[in-house]
Each structure stands twice: as C-alpha cells, then as structure tokens.
Design a protein around this motif. Structure first.
Motif, PDB file in Angstrom:
ATOM      1  N   PHE A  18       0.824  -1.205   0.000  1.00 21.52           N
ATOM      2  CA  PHE A  18       0.000   0.000   0.000  1.00 21.52           C
ATOM      3  C   PHE A  18       0.860   1.257   0.000  1.00 21.52           C
ATOM      4  O   PHE A  18       0.365   2.337  -0.287  1.00 21.52           O
ATOM      5  N   ASP A  19       2.146   1.102   0.305  1.00 24.36           N
ATOM      6  CA  ASP A  19       3.004   2.291   0.397  1.00 24.36           C
ATOM      7  C   ASP A  19       4.446   1.847   0.207  1.00 24.36           C
ATOM      8  O   ASP A  19       5.167   1.630   1.168  1.00 24.36           O
ATOM      9  N   ASP A  20       4.871   1.708  -1.045  1.00 21.97           N
ATOM     10  CA  ASP A  20       6.204   1.164  -1.306  1.00 21.97           C
ATOM     11  C   ASP A  20       6.753   1.766  -2.594  1.00 21.97           C
ATOM     12  O   ASP A  20       6.787   1.121  -3.637  1.00 21.97           O
ATOM     13  N   ALA A  21       7.192   3.008  -2.506  1.00 22.62           N
ATOM     14  CA  ALA A  21       7.729   3.700  -3.670  1.00 22.62           C
ATOM     15  C   ALA A  21       8.973   2.998  -4.200  1.00 22.62           C
ATOM     16  O   ALA A  21       9.198   2.910  -5.406  1.00 22.62           O
ATOM     17  N   PHE A  22       9.809   2.480  -3.294  1.00 24.65           N
ATOM     18  CA  PHE A  22      11.032   1.792  -3.719  1.00 24.65           C
ATOM     19  C   PHE A  22      10.697   0.543  -4.533  1.00 24.65           C
ATOM     20  O   PHE A  22      11.320   0.268  -5.562  1.00 24.65           O
ATOM     21  N   GLY A  23       9.727  -0.235  -4.052  1.00 27.84           N
ATOM     22  CA  GLY A  23       9.327  -1.427  -4.789  1.00 27.84           C
ATOM     23  C   GLY A  23       8.838  -1.100  -6.184  1.00 27.84           C
ATOM     24  O   GLY A  23       9.153  -1.811  -7.149  1.00 27.84           O
ATOM     25  N   LEU A  24       8.078  -0.004  -6.325  1.00 22.70           N
ATOM     26  CA  LEU A  24       7.570   0.377  -7.635  1.00 22.70           C
ATOM     27  C   LEU A  24       8.685   0.820  -8.576  1.00 22.70           C
ATOM     28  O   LEU A  24       8.588   0.658  -9.793  1.00 22.70           O
ATOM     29  N   LYS A  25       9.755   1.381  -8.014  1.00 20.16           N
ATOM     30  CA  LYS A  25      10.898   1.759  -8.846  1.00 20.16           C
ATOM     31  C   LYS A  25      11.624   0.524  -9.376  1.00 20.16           C
ATOM     32  O   LYS A  25      12.360   0.615 -10.358  1.00 20.16           O
ATOM     33  N   ASN A  26      11.429  -0.601  -8.720  1.00 22.24           N
ATOM     34  CA  ASN A  26      12.089  -1.849  -9.128  1.00 22.24           C
ATOM     35  C   ASN A  26      11.085  -2.881  -9.630  1.00 22.24           C
ATOM     36  O   ASN A  26      11.296  -4.082  -9.528  1.00 22.24           O
ATOM     37  N   LEU A  27       9.986  -2.382 -10.182  1.00 20.91           N
ATOM     38  CA  LEU A  27       8.902  -3.250 -10.612  1.00 20.91           C
ATOM     39  C   LEU A  27       9.341  -4.265 -11.658  1.00 20.91           C
ATOM     40  O   LEU A  27       8.875  -5.416 -11.651  1.00 20.91           O
ATOM     41  N   ASP A  28      10.242  -3.877 -12.530  1.00 17.21           N
ATOM     42  CA  ASP A  28      10.701  -4.810 -13.564  1.00 17.21           C
ATOM     43  C   ASP A  28      11.404  -6.022 -12.957  1.00 17.21           C
ATOM     44  O   ASP A  28      11.397  -7.107 -13.545  1.00 17.21           O
ATOM     45  N   SER A  29      12.033  -5.841 -11.801  1.00 15.88           N
ATOM     46  CA  SER A  29      12.741  -6.941 -11.150  1.00 15.88           C
ATOM     47  C   SER A  29      11.795  -7.854 -10.364  1.00 15.88           C
ATOM     48  O   SER A  29      12.190  -8.937  -9.958  1.00 15.88           O
ATOM     49  N   ILE A  30      10.585  -7.384 -10.145  1.00 17.66           N
ATOM     50  CA  ILE A  30       9.584  -8.181  -9.431  1.00 17.66           C
ATOM     51  C   ILE A  30       8.642  -8.839 -10.417  1.00 17.66           C
ATOM     52  O   ILE A  30       8.357 -10.037 -10.329  1.00 17.66           O
ATOM     53  N   GLY A  31       8.161  -8.060 -11.362  1.00 18.14           N
ATOM     54  CA  GLY A  31       7.184  -8.540 -12.334  1.00 18.14           C
ATOM     55  C   GLY A  31       5.824  -7.930 -12.055  1.00 18.14           C
ATOM     56  O   GLY A  31       5.290  -8.105 -10.954  1.00 18.14           O
ATOM     57  N   VAL A  32       5.280  -7.223 -13.019  1.00 14.48           N
ATOM     58  CA  VAL A  32       3.983  -6.572 -12.833  1.00 14.48           C
ATOM     59  C   VAL A  32       2.914  -7.577 -12.439  1.00 14.48           C
ATOM     60  O   VAL A  32       2.038  -7.299 -11.616  1.00 14.48           O
ATOM     61  N   ALA A  33       2.976  -8.774 -12.988  1.00 11.26           N
ATOM     62  CA  ALA A  33       1.944  -9.782 -12.733  1.00 11.26           C
ATOM     63  C   ALA A  33       1.964 -10.310 -11.310  1.00 11.26           C
ATOM     64  O   ALA A  33       1.012 -10.959 -10.877  1.00 11.26           O
ATOM     65  N   ASN A  34       3.028 -10.042 -10.566  1.00 10.36           N
ATOM     66  CA  ASN A  34       3.174 -10.568  -9.210  1.00 10.36           C
ATOM     67  C   ASN A  34       2.858  -9.548  -8.121  1.00 10.36           C
ATOM     68  O   ASN A  34       3.148  -9.788  -6.952  1.00 10.36           O
ATOM     69  N   VAL A  35       2.259  -8.421  -8.493  1.00 10.96           N
ATOM     70  CA  VAL A  35       2.051  -7.334  -7.532  1.00 10.96           C
ATOM     71  C   VAL A  35       0.569  -7.018  -7.404  1.00 10.96           C
ATOM     72  O   VAL A  35      -0.148  -6.874  -8.399  1.00 10.96           O
ATOM     73  N   LEU A  36       0.127  -6.887  -6.153  1.00  9.65           N
ATOM     74  CA  LEU A  36      -1.259  -6.559  -5.828  1.00  9.65           C
ATOM     75  C   LEU A  36      -1.298  -5.317  -4.937  1.00  9.65           C
ATOM     76  O   LEU A  36      -0.306  -4.975  -4.296  1.00  9.65           O
ATOM     77  N   TYR A  37      -2.482  -4.693  -4.869  1.00  8.89           N
ATOM     78  CA  TYR A  37      -2.623  -3.445  -4.116  1.00  8.89           C
ATOM     79  C   TYR A  37      -3.570  -3.650  -2.935  1.00  8.89           C
ATOM     80  O   TYR A  37      -4.454  -4.506  -2.965  1.00  8.89           O
ATOM     81  N   GLU A  38      -3.382  -2.849  -1.882  1.00 10.08           N
ATOM     82  CA  GLU A  38      -4.205  -2.977  -0.680  1.00 10.08           C
ATOM     83  C   GLU A  38      -4.361  -1.614  -0.022  1.00 10.08           C
ATOM     84  O   GLU A  38      -3.596  -0.686  -0.284  1.00 10.08           O
ATOM     85  N   THR A  39      -5.366  -1.506   0.873  1.00  7.67           N
ATOM     86  CA  THR A  39      -5.570  -0.252   1.598  1.00  7.67           C
ATOM     87  C   THR A  39      -5.495  -0.433   3.105  1.00  7.67           C
ATOM     88  O   THR A  39      -5.440   0.535   3.850  1.00  7.67           O
ATOM     89  N   ASP A  40      -5.548  -1.660   3.609  1.00  4.31           N
ATOM     90  CA  ASP A  40      -5.396  -1.984   5.032  1.00  4.31           C
ATOM     91  C   ASP A  40      -6.461  -1.348   5.919  1.00  4.31           C
ATOM     92  O   ASP A  40      -6.241  -1.136   7.108  1.00  4.31           O
ATOM     93  N   TYR A  41      -7.626  -1.039   5.382  1.00  8.30           N
ATOM     94  CA  TYR A  41      -8.723  -0.527   6.197  1.00  8.30           C
ATOM     95  C   TYR A  41      -9.141  -1.604   7.200  1.00  8.30           C
ATOM     96  O   TYR A  41      -9.269  -2.770   6.833  1.00  8.30           O
ATOM     97  N   PRO A  42      -9.390  -1.298   8.484  1.00  8.08           N
ATOM     98  CA  PRO A  42      -9.371   0.011   9.146  1.00  8.08           C
ATOM     99  C   PRO A  42      -8.150   0.200  10.061  1.00  8.08           C
ATOM    100  O   PRO A  42      -8.253   0.851  11.098  1.00  8.08           O
TER     101      PRO A  42
END
Length: 412
Positions: free
Chosen positions: A339-363
């Motif tokens: 939900f909050d990982d700017a560094f991970g997004l900068k290295n998205l090619d090394s992870i793979g777009v297909a392997n990443v999901l998003y969350e909001t952690d409510y509440p």
C-alpha cells in the motif's frame, strides 16, 4: 469533476483489508451448549496492556475495578480486548494509541457491511478481501484452544458468517470471502477448503511460518492434504504479516516502532521457505500471496535465492526438489501486496507486474483510507495506464476469480 490524474487510477480492489467481527458471530451460530464458553463479548475495565518485543499482553480487570472500559472477547482462558489499533481510521496519527475501546467507539465500517461499502466508496475502492480480527490472521485463536471440537465449530461458524453474511447479498459482490482453517489438522483443513470453495471462496488464510505456532513446517509433507485441496479448488493461500503470532522484533524491550519498521521480515523468511521447499513444483497450480508485506525486498531475495540454488544446492539440501531457479518458480505463483512502497515500484521490472497486488489496510493504523487513490497517484503516476490497471485491480481479478467487473460472484 475528477481531474485527468484521478482518472488514471481505476477503482481499487484491495487484497488486504480487515473485518472486526460483530459480537454475535459465534453466539448466533454455535450450539446452545457452548453459549457460555464460546467466543462472546464482555464489557470490562483494562488492568494493564503492553506491546513490547512484538508481544501483545493485555490484562482484563474485574467488574468495579478502576481503568478504561472496553469490549473484550472472552473464550476459554483468553481475554482479548478490542483496541484502537484494530480500527484506527478516522483518527489522526497522533490520536492512535494502544488503548481499549468499545464497539461504539469504532468506525461502523469496521464491522457493518453497509457502512463498509460507504467507506469503500469514499476511498475509491470497489472490492475488498478482508482478514479476521478476533480469530487472528489465520485462525490461531482456535488453534491454541483446548477444546478442539469447539474450535472446529468456531472455525466453521466464522466461515459461515464470512461467506453468508459479511460477503452476502447486501455486500453486492464487493466483499470477497477469506475463510480460515483448523490449522491443527491438515485433513480437516482440506475439508474446510473444499466446503468453502463449493460456495465460491477462492482464498484461504494460512500462517507465514507455521512452526512459530507449534505446527509442522512447509518443508514437511504434513500439509500436503491442505495444499492438494487448495490446488484442486484453485484456492489462493493468503498469508498476512503476524499470521505466525510472532511479529519481527530484536529484543524483549524493543519498542513497537522497531517491529513496525521490519514487518516484512516474516514474509521474507516465509517466501524463502516456499521457494526452497519444492512444494510449488510438486503442486504446480498452487498460488500464494503475502498481505501487508510490501514488495521492495523481493528483488534481492530472488537474486540471492538463485545464487544459492546455482552454487550451493548440492550441500544445501534442495537439489532433489528444486529443479529450476527459484526466481522462475516465483513468476505468476507468488504475489506480493503493498500500500506504500515507492522503492518497490521503482524496481517493478525486477519483481514482475503480474506478481504485484494493491491494498488499503482498512481500518488499521497503517491504512491509506480515505486517500488511497491519492497515494496511488503519487506512487504510480510514472507508470503506464495498463500497468496501473494490472496492479490496482487486474491481477486481483485473475488471482481471485472475480468477474470482469471485479466483483465476487459466489458459487455461480
């Protein structure tokens, strides 16, 4: 009117939110003989509460004692209070403290479907997968109970509530069921996976590090009936940070801030376990996901795992069961959630777009509610629209078997 920047973020599918169970979940569903011993809510004062070295230790006072009043889950010898950390949205960061609360002091969306959907609308969230609170993140509460017959009934009652009520007709397909299992028996766990898959559930909670719960490791064959049931029913194994009942820390006197900084550590250890266990090769259609573990650590772990496999697999004890580089097994099989990982997004090619999901952690206190869209815009503004769509909803649709519109369709 929405700005073009806002339009760049499609409606979010959060794969890690939480439900706070209403007081009647077990009282309405357990046989009458368990009314006085099954999970129930008692309003009582707090005597003492600490959270040091990753260990949460509350003590309930007796009626008439001094101390702040809160609602407590009482079950066998367990006294577990509702706390502000269970439901912190709507409070400023400085107001969020480790304190007991009552249901009346919660944001209603924490436990009520109608208000949850309203809060999702505010937050640009279409659908959400919700982890438990009182059962803990993979049902440890019932695994630790003395009466396993009652424990199994409690697991089944929770799942009935989750599928039929929390994710029922009033949820409009926007809440996605996430059952728990009786962790103490892999055959019973497999049966519960199949029971819930038959009514449309496509994910199940599991522990990131089972030995921390006194259970067999993923390296053993003990879990095979459960893993086989998950594979055959296309049920995703979902592991939340803390699902081993041991949050990362460094010492008994380390403040909570230490553990909060390294919450991803257990996910890291767990992923290496799975990659080196050979289970993902033995069960080639099995998929797993890590909730609230973030993603920035993944590229180096994959790099290191490949080096160890290439250079040390002989004496490392994995040559006979891990036949391809671990990074190859990772692709489209293991999913990291953030939900909050700017560094991970900068290295998205090394992870793979297909392997990443998003969350909001409510509440929870880490939640990006009610500004998850704005956070996503800030972090993902540099990405192509099709990449953003995959991360915030497309991958979740594929993984969880949702409709093209991102909704849960039940057993139909």
């Amino acid at each position: 009117m929405e700005t073009p920047a806002q339009n760049a973020i499609p409606r979010i599918i959060s794969v890690d939110d939480h439900t706070v169970e209403p007081p009647n979940v077990w009282q309405d569903r357990l046989p009458a003989k368990y009314a006085d011993v099954g999970p129930r809510i008692v309003r009582a004062p707090l005597k003492e509460m600490t959270f040091m070295g990753g260990k949460f230790a509350p003590k309930m006072g007796a009626p008439g004692d001094d101390g702040p009043i809160g609602d407590w889950w009482v079950y066998e010898d367990l006294h577990r209070p509702l706390t502000r950390l269970d439901t912190a949205v709507g409070y400023s960061r400085d107001e969020i403290k480790l304190e007991v609360i009552t249901y009346e002091q919660m944001r209603p969306g924490s436990f009520s479907v109608k208000e949850r959907l309203e809060d999702m609308d505010v937050n640009h969230v279409q659908s959400a997968l919700c982890f438990p609170t009182f059962p803990r993140f993979c049902g440890q509460t019932f695994t630790e109970a003395k009466d396993k017959e009652l424990g199994l009934l409690c697991v089944q009652a929770y799942n009935d509530w989750m599928v039929e009520e929390w994710c029922g007709q009033d949820a409009q397909g926007r809440l996605i069921p996430l059952p728990i299992i009786p962790l103490w028996d892999a055959e019973l766990a497999a049966a519960e996976v199949r029971r819930n898959a038959a009514r449309g559930a496509r994910a199940v909670c599991f522990s990131e590090i089972p030995p921390f719960l006194g259970l067999p490791s993923i390296h053993s064959d003990d879990w095979d009936p459960f893993l086989r049931a998950c594979e055959e029913t296309q049920t995703v194994i979902a592991m939340h940070i803390g699902s081993s009942s041991k949050m990362p820390s460094t010492s008994a006197d380390a403040p909570p801030a230490v553990g909060s900084t390294i919450t991803f550590a257990n996910c890291c250890y767990s992923m290496v376990d799975w990659l080196m266990s050979g289970k993902l090769e033995r069960f080639p259609d099995l998929k797993i996901m890590y909730a609230e573990g973030q993603i920035g650590w993944i590229p180096y772990i994959l790099e290191r795992a490949d080096v160890v496999w290439e250079e040390n697999r002989g004496w490392g004890g994995v040559a006979d069961k891990v036949t391809v580089p671990p990074s190859e097994t990772f692709k489209n099989r293991i999913f990291g959630c953030f939900f909050d990982d700017a560094f991970g997004l900068k290295n998205l090619d090394s992870i793979g777009v297909a392997n990443v999901l998003y969350e909001t952690d409510y509440p929870h206190s880490d939640s990006t509610w009610p500004k998850s869209r704005e956070v996503a815009e800030t972090q993902m503004g540099h990405l192509a629209p099709d990449v953003i769509e995959r991360i915030v909803r497309g991958n979740a649709i594929d993984l969880l078997g949702l409709t093209a519109e991102g909704l849960w369709a039940g057993s139909e």
